[in-house]
Design an enzyme around this catalytic site. Structure first.
Site, PDB file in Angstrom:
ATOM      1  N   GLU A 245       0.884  -1.170   0.000  1.00 29.97           N
ATOM      2  CA  GLU A 245       0.000   0.000   0.000  1.00 29.97           C
ATOM      3  C   GLU A 245       0.914   1.209   0.000  1.00 29.97           C
ATOM      4  OE1 GLU A 245      -3.117  -0.106  -0.303  1.00 29.97           O
ATOM      5  OE2 GLU A 245      -3.711  -2.094   0.403  1.00 29.97           O
ATOM      6  N   CYS A 279      -2.585   8.730   2.577  1.00 28.22           N
ATOM      7  CA  CYS A 279      -2.275   8.426   1.177  1.00 28.22           C
ATOM      8  C   CYS A 279      -3.497   8.605   0.295  1.00 28.22           C
ATOM      9  CB  CYS A 279      -1.691   7.028   1.056  1.00 28.22           C
ATOM     10  SG  CYS A 279      -2.604   5.829   1.996  1.00 28.22           S
TER      11      CYS A 279
END
Ligand code: ADP
Length: 476
Positions: A245, A279
């Site tokens: 990720e 993010c």
């Protein structure tokens, strides 16, 4: 402290490192500084625990996870306060994160019982095909500081549910939160060696052990694209499974058929969450020419009302950035944009008043007239800055939104159903929010395309990352 083979212990080196509160600069704890040898010991403990843990029934593993969920809920307030002190986010946001983190225990307590196999049609009448799903083995996990509890449970819960054992290396900024997650696992009775924790001030040697030790079957990483790419490359030499990720550079598109006030409200809530240190935070805000004036007016007004400060104080919406380099990066991007012609509509400076000079505070910032030659247009900011870009055409904005190596999250505001569907299908992103600023939950697959990563966490997909598929061909 390190948690290895069911016990809390110091590091082999005997040394420790200090953890500081990013809002005040004050030390809040001292943590054992794990070494490469500690990582090797933790991997050995996880290898030895694997056969026992993977042979438990799914119902038994599920019970441990249910207990972990209950304990984390009981400790929610204490964990949230610790998170605010260690990571900086406002208390309310910290509570939300603990809830999200606990949800993974509960969700995967259920998913543990849904790992099914298949019986397939075989080409010969005397043949039978069976598909079995088995745990991959020992998992090594590396987690970030921005969501210091949920990023651990999002990996540990599905790994344990699948029958894997795990070693976690938390971020050096937030080991105290990680230790509390492991206290929960310990108190839930998770057997020795099944889950291990190796905090360290220097991630490289521990990371090195993770990617080279032959006993590790899988690496799961959440963090920067740079480090993730390096780890994946190294893990490939021993063919470890890898889930990543990584960074994002989310577009946020407001069309002319959307309500600009509603969209500005959504952006102000989403962009400044966790001080922009997410993010999936919007990094390029494309607003149609015809609604941009109203959008900016409402955004400026809302941003002007946001209070920065210590997240433990009531009414604080903006906590500190995590450290000095983060503060410098944000300021550099803002100065670069202004020097190249962007208009500064709010913020644009480090905050120093009321003791904030001891922490790493940056004023919530709005820029308009942002163009492609600016650093902020091209690189993830990870800070409280909203760069607004005007556009006039659907096809062009879709092309601009996709014109990045990242592909994690994207957001669209429109009331036109056809356009909503065209955007959902056309955006090269793993997560698309349509008039929705929070498309995340334990039940939902989270993850990115392109340089934003490999694999998905959460949801039905999340547990498959920890499972191998085995085919059995039987002649009868
Ligand atoms: P950020 O810039 O958001 O801190 P990083 O990718 O540097 O992102 O950090 C995410 C995680 O990766 C943290 O746990 C950090 O300690 C770890 N990390 C950083 N460098 C390395 C490395 N060389 N090897 C292994 N892990 C690393």
């Amino acid at each position: 402290m390190l948690y290895i083979d069911g016990e809390w212990r110091g590091a082999q080196s005997g040394s420790s490192f200090e953890v500081a509160n990013p809002a005040t600069g004050e030390p809040i704890g001292d943590v054992a500084d794990g070494t490469q040898q500690d990582a090797a010991d933790a991997i050995l403990a996880a290898s030895e625990a694997f056969s026992g843990w993977s042979r438990l029934t799914a119902f038994e593993r599920s019970e441990y996870l249910q207990r972990a969920y209950q304990l984390m809920m009981e400790r929610k307030e204490a964990l949230a306060r610790l998170m605010t002190e260690e990571q900086g986010k406002p208390l309310k946001a910290a509570r939300n994160e603990v809830q999200y983190a606990a949800d993974f225990f509960l969700w995967y307590a259920e998913e543990a019982k849904r790992v099914y196999g298949d019986i397939l049609p075989a080409p010969r009448s005397d043949q039978r095909f069976l598909v079995l799903r088995q745990p991959v083995g020992v998992v090594a996990a590396i987690t970030p500081w921005n969501y210091p509890v949920s990023m651990i449970t999002r990996k540990v819960a599905p790994a344990l549910a699948a029958g894997c054992t795990i070693i976690v290396k938390p971020a050096e900024q937030t080991p105290l939160c990680a230790m509390e997650v492991f206290n929960v696992l310990h108190d839930a009775g998770v057997p020795a060696g099944v889950a291990n924790l190796v905090p360290t001030a220097d991630p490289a040697p521990v990371g090195d052990e993770f990617v080279t030790n032959p006993a590790v079957a899988k690496i799961t990483f959440t963090g920067s694209t740079e480090v993730g790419t390096m780890l994946a490359g190294r893990a490939a030499t021993t063919m470890k499974r890898v889930s990543l990720e990584l960074g994002g550079h989310a577009p946020f598109i407001v069309f002319d058929d959307a309500d600009p006030e509603y969209a500005a409200k959504g952006l102000s809530l989403l962009k400044f969450l966790n001080t922009g240190q997410a993010c999936i935070s919007p990094n390029r805000i494309y607003v149609h020419d015809s609604v941009s004036a109203r959008f900016l007016e409402v955004l400026e007004e809302r941003v002007g009302r946001m209070r920065a400060g210590n997240g433990l104080e009531e009414g604080v919406a903006i906590g500190p950035l995590v450290d000095a380099p983060s503060l410098e990066k944000v300021d550099r991007q803002v100065q670069d944009a202004v020097a190249k012609g962007a208009r500064l509509r709010a913020g644009g400076t480090r905050l120093m008043a009321d003791g904030m000079d001891r922490g790493f505070f940056y004023a919530p910032t709005v820029l308009s007239g942002v163009t492609r030659d600016m650093e902020i247009y091209n690189n993830e900011t990870f800070g409280p800055v909203a760069p607004v870009i005007e556009f006039d055409n659907e096809d062009r904005v879709l092309a601009l939104a996709n014109d990045t190596t990242y592909g994690l999250a994207a957001y669209v505001y429109t009331q036109n159903l056809g356009r909503a569907m065209r955007m959902f299908e056309g955006l090269d992103y793993g997560i698309v929010g349509i008039n929705d600023i929070n498309p995340t939950a334990a039940a939902a697959p989270f993850g990115g395309m392109k340089s934003s990563g490999w694999g998905r966490e959460g949801g039905r997909e999340g547990i498959t990352e920890y499972l191998e598929t085995k085919l059995g061909g039987f002649s009868i």
